[in-house]
Enzyme design. Structure first.
Site, short mmCIF file in Angstrom:
data_model
loop_
_atom_site.label_atom_id
_atom_site.label_comp_id
_atom_site.label_asym_id
_atom_site.label_seq_id
_atom_site.Cartn_x
_atom_site.Cartn_y
_atom_site.Cartn_z
N LYS A 165 62.94 39.67 80.72
CA LYS A 165 62.87 38.21 80.57
C LYS A 165 62.29 37.88 79.19
O LYS A 165 61.15 38.23 78.88
CB LYS A 165 61.98 37.62 81.67
CG LYS A 165 62.37 38.04 83.08
CD LYS A 165 63.81 37.69 83.42
CE LYS A 165 64.21 38.23 84.80
NZ LYS A 165 65.65 38.03 85.08
N ASP A 193 67.31 38.49 79.52
CA ASP A 193 67.51 37.25 80.27
C ASP A 193 66.64 36.16 79.67
O ASP A 193 65.41 36.20 79.78
CB ASP A 193 67.16 37.50 81.74
CG ASP A 193 67.59 36.34 82.62
OD1 ASP A 193 68.06 35.32 82.08
OD2 ASP A 193 67.47 36.47 83.85
N GLU A 218 71.45 36.94 78.60
CA GLU A 218 71.81 36.11 79.75
C GLU A 218 71.26 34.70 79.57
O GLU A 218 70.08 34.52 79.27
CB GLU A 218 71.26 36.72 81.04
CG GLU A 218 71.69 35.94 82.28
CD GLU A 218 71.53 36.76 83.55
OE1 GLU A 218 72.48 37.47 83.91
OE2 GLU A 218 70.46 36.70 84.16
N ASP A 241 74.28 32.77 84.07
CA ASP A 241 73.58 32.89 85.35
C ASP A 241 73.29 31.48 85.90
O ASP A 241 74.05 30.95 86.71
CB ASP A 241 72.30 33.71 85.10
CG ASP A 241 71.42 33.86 86.31
OD1 ASP A 241 71.76 33.34 87.37
OD2 ASP A 241 70.37 34.52 86.20
N LYS A 265 74.23 34.57 91.80
CA LYS A 265 73.10 34.56 92.73
C LYS A 265 73.54 33.81 93.99
O LYS A 265 73.93 32.64 93.92
CB LYS A 265 71.88 33.90 92.09
CG LYS A 265 71.30 34.73 90.93
CD LYS A 265 69.78 34.74 90.96
CE LYS A 265 69.20 35.65 89.88
NZ LYS A 265 69.11 34.98 88.57
MG MG Z 1 69.06 35.48 85.00
#
Ligand code: MG
Length: 371
Positions: A165, A193, A218, A241, A265
């Site tokens: 992240k 991400d 991402e 995403d 997701k």
């Molecule tokens: Mg993500």
């Protein structure tokens, strides 16, 4: 077969470690999980879960799931849970949008349909690969040193895929990406991400500074318009995403060439029924996939694993085991668990794992078909 009862549980899932997104912009310490038991007049029952990643990550709200189910329940009770398209349309008519509230019901219906057919959900959906899926870590950290520390913790548990992240301070992000790449091990799958953390200019600054690394980023910025605006101005592969919510998003991304990877997701997109269409759009356009829960217990992880198993091996980059990040296990160790950094599809019919009802406390709502 008819749905006769929907029972709703609310469980707080504590995270083992406080979790930071976007380089420290957002902090999370526990997740608000909704577990749903759907019962039928045939004696079969199925389980669904909806666990958003807190309230600040995407427009999904734990209490909103429970309110949504209250609104939709009268329209779902009495339907045949094996007819997942019928249930989907009933929910869409009863409550436009709010996809995250629909996914637990959809999941429970697929669980029942699988049990009724004697097949794991993935096989009922058309056929599931038995090749174990690599679990992506979730490296929420702020500094280079913390990033190394968290990645080592995951490597010690066998993880070969990592979602690092970033998306905070640009200079620090560039340093973290370069450090992770310099210490990358053979065969590791790494995704950076950003969680919408950068502006367009910041995205280009980092992506250009990391150009030699061929790193995949991402959701670098907030919207698909932002991602479209920077496309062609950098050379980095992109995963979308948070901006992949509806089938219309999927078709736009595919048609306009906005991403090389879909991050699907299940809770965000409204469940397996809707996600399967996104999978097919991706496959038709040469787009790889990560398939994950938005968060939650082994139930949510297992739902995502079933869809991931229906993605051809070459196009499935990985899954996630949020269960490894929380301290409460509602299924007593049952279901797919981390085995050397991978999850193996369960062979039992339906979802393949159910919770211990005792671990869920008292229901917060029960809806029954009194017709
Ligand atoms: Mg993500």
């Amino acid at each position: 077969m008819k749905i006769t009862r929907i029972t709703v549980f609310n469980v707080e899932l504590p995270l083992e470690y406080p979790y930071w997104l976007s380089g420290g912009r957002l902090k999370f310490e526990s997740l608000d999980a909704t577990l749903v038991k759907v019962e039928t007049d045939a004696g079969l029952s199925g389980w669904g879960e909806g666990t958003p990643w807190g309230h600040t990550y995407v427009p999904a709200h734990g209490p909103g799931i429970r309110a949504g189910i209250q609104t939709m329940a009268p329209f779902v009770l009495g339907l045949d849970p094996r007819c997942t398209l019928t249930v989907e349309r009933a929910m869409d008519l009863a409550l436009p949008g709010h996809l995250y509230a629909k996914s637990p019901i959809d999941m429970a219906c697929w669980d029942i349909a699988g049990q009724a057919a004697g097949l794991p959900i993935a096989d009922l959906m058309g056929g599931g690969s038995r090749r174990p899926r690599p679990i992506a870590s979730s490296v929420g950290a702020k500094t280079v040193a913390e990033t190394r520390e968290v990645m080592e913790r995951y490597r010690a548990r066998g993880y070969v895929a990592h979602s690092v992240k970033i998306g905070g301070d640009v200079t620090r992000d560039i340093a973290r990406v370069h450090d992770v790449e310099a210490n990358k091990r053979d065969g590791e799958i790494i995704l950076y991400d950003v969680n919408r953390g950068w502006s367009r200019a910041q995205s280009l600054q980092v992506m250009r500074a990391c150009e030699s690394l061929n790193a995949t980023f991402e959701q670098p910025c907030e919207t698909l318009d932002d991602i479209a605006a920077i496309a062609g101005k950098h050379a980095a592969p992109v995963s979308v995403d948070e901006s992949l919510v509806t089938l219309q998003d999927a078709t736009r991304i595919a048609r306009e060439g906005l991403a090389e990877v879909f991050g699907i997701k299940l809770n965000r997109v409204g469940g397996l029924t809707k996600a399967a269409r996104m999978r097919d759009i991706a496959l038709a356009h040469g787009i790889d996939m990560f398939v994950m829960a938005t968060g939650g217990t082994v139930l949510a992880d297992t739902e995502a694993l079933h869809l991931a198993a229906t993605v051809p091996d070459h196009a499935c980059r990985g899954v996630w085991a949020c269960q490894d990040m929380i301290t409460l296990d509602i299924a007593g160790g049952r279901g797919p668990r981390n085995a050397n950094g991978h999850l193996q599809l369960p062979e039992a019919p339906g979802l393949g794992v159910h919770p211990d009802t005792d671990a869920l406390g008292e229901p917060v709502a029960v809806y029954e078909d009194n017709r």
